[in-house]
Motif scaffolding. Structure first.
Motif, PDB file in Angstrom:
ATOM      1  N   GLN A   1       0.953  -1.129   0.063  1.00  0.00           N
ATOM      2  CA  GLN A   1      -0.040  -0.168  -0.109  1.00  0.00           C
ATOM      3  C   GLN A   1       1.073   1.182   0.020  1.00  0.00           C
ATOM      4  OE1 GLN A   1      -2.898   0.031   3.173  1.00  0.00           O
ATOM      5  NE2 GLN A   1      -3.798   2.029   2.620  1.00  0.00           N
ATOM      6  N   ALA A   2       0.480   2.128  -0.834  1.00  0.00           N
ATOM      7  CA  ALA A   2       1.361   3.318  -0.956  1.00  0.00           C
ATOM      8  C   ALA A   2       1.292   4.215   0.224  1.00  0.00           C
ATOM      9  CB  ALA A   2       0.855   4.220  -2.047  1.00  0.00           C
ATOM     10  N   GLN A   3       2.355   4.966   0.624  1.00  0.00           N
ATOM     11  CA  GLN A   3       2.280   5.793   1.931  1.00  0.00           C
ATOM     12  C   GLN A   3       2.519   7.171   1.406  1.00  0.00           C
ATOM     13  OE1 GLN A   3       5.375   4.085   4.404  1.00  0.00           O
ATOM     14  NE2 GLN A   3       3.959   2.892   5.613  1.00  0.00           N
ATOM     15  N   LEU A   4       2.026   8.078   2.029  1.00  0.00           N
ATOM     16  CA  LEU A   4       2.139   9.477   1.663  1.00  0.00           C
ATOM     17  C   LEU A   4       2.796  10.552   2.496  1.00  0.00           C
ATOM     18  CD1 LEU A   4      -1.469   9.476   0.195  1.00  0.00           C
ATOM     19  CD2 LEU A   4       0.394   9.050  -1.101  1.00  0.00           C
ATOM     20  N   GLU A   5       3.399  11.526   2.120  1.00  0.00           N
ATOM     21  CA  GLU A   5       4.001  12.401   2.862  1.00  0.00           C
ATOM     22  C   GLU A   5       3.908  13.797   2.438  1.00  0.00           C
ATOM     23  OE1 GLU A   5       8.018  11.407   4.347  1.00  0.00           O
ATOM     24  OE2 GLU A   5       8.096  13.236   5.644  1.00  0.00           O
ATOM     25  N   GLU A   6       3.126  14.631   3.036  1.00  0.00           N
ATOM     26  CA  GLU A   6       3.064  15.937   2.640  1.00  0.00           C
ATOM     27  C   GLU A   6       4.142  16.749   3.106  1.00  0.00           C
ATOM     28  OE1 GLU A   6      -1.255  14.513   3.678  1.00  0.00           O
ATOM     29  OE2 GLU A   6       0.953  14.539   4.642  1.00  0.00           O
ATOM     30  N   SER A   7       4.415  17.932   2.526  1.00  0.00           N
ATOM     31  CA  SER A   7       5.367  19.019   2.907  1.00  0.00           C
ATOM     32  C   SER A   7       4.973  20.426   1.931  1.00  0.00           C
ATOM     33  CB  SER A   7       6.737  18.622   2.419  1.00  0.00           C
ATOM     34  OG  SER A   7       6.893  18.620   1.075  1.00  0.00           O
ATOM     35  N   GLY A   8       5.439  21.766   2.685  1.00  0.00           N
ATOM     36  CA  GLY A   8       5.371  22.828   1.955  1.00  0.00           C
ATOM     37  C   GLY A   8       4.585  23.929   2.739  1.00  0.00           C
ATOM     38  N   GLY A   9       3.786  23.056   3.850  1.00  0.00           N
ATOM     39  CA  GLY A   9       2.933  24.096   4.493  1.00  0.00           C
ATOM     40  C   GLY A   9       3.529  25.051   5.125  1.00  0.00           C
ATOM     41  N   GLY A  10       2.845  26.205   5.538  1.00  0.00           N
ATOM     42  CA  GLY A  10       3.590  27.349   6.297  1.00  0.00           C
ATOM     43  C   GLY A  10       2.499  28.393   6.867  1.00  0.00           C
ATOM     44  N   LEU A  11       3.159  29.505   7.522  1.00  0.00           N
ATOM     45  CA  LEU A  11       2.257  30.892   7.605  1.00  0.00           C
ATOM     46  C   LEU A  11       2.587  31.769   6.416  1.00  0.00           C
ATOM     47  CD1 LEU A  11       0.645  32.331   9.378  1.00  0.00           C
ATOM     48  CD2 LEU A  11       2.915  32.842  10.702  1.00  0.00           C
TER      49      LEU A  11
END
Length: 123
Positions: A1-11
């Protein structure tokens, strides 16, 4: 099963731009439909954008259409959400999601989820 990792968020401030990324593990990514969802405090998780496995079709929620762009790079197992003209009401945790055969564009139609990345837009 694929695993997902988000990035790039911020204020950021209203009117600014951000680009979110979602890296997927596993070679099954290429055959999966991918989507972005968001959840603001006290609200239900809602659809933002989705893209078919080939990248040939994209779908957007009405309140982000024209401001956000979803894209994917299958060679990098990564999808992106370019967010322009951000508004305070875009403040939420943004989640990447995947499913091989989603039956719709609701959160319940996607079976694999990332942990989310916080986006905060100040006025």
């Amino acid at each position: 099963q694929a695993q997902l990792e988000e990035s790039g968020g911020g204020l950021v401030q209203a009117g600014d731009s951000l680009r979110l990324s979602c890296a997927a593990s596993g070679n099954i990514f290429r055959s999966y439909e991918m989507g972005w969802f968001r959840q603001a405090p006290g609200k239900e998780r809602e659809f933002v954008a989705a893209i078919t496995w080939s990248g040939g079709n994209t779908y957007y929620a009405a309140d982000v259409k024209g401001r956000f762009t979803i894209s994917r790079d299958n060679a990098k197992n990564t999808i992106y959400l370019q967010m322009n003209s951000l508004k305070p009401e875009d403040t939420a945790v943004y989640y990447c999601a995947a499913d091989q055969y989603p039956r719709g564009l609701g959160p319940g139609d996607f079976g694999t989820w990332g942990q989310g990345t916080q986006v905060t837009v100040s006025s």
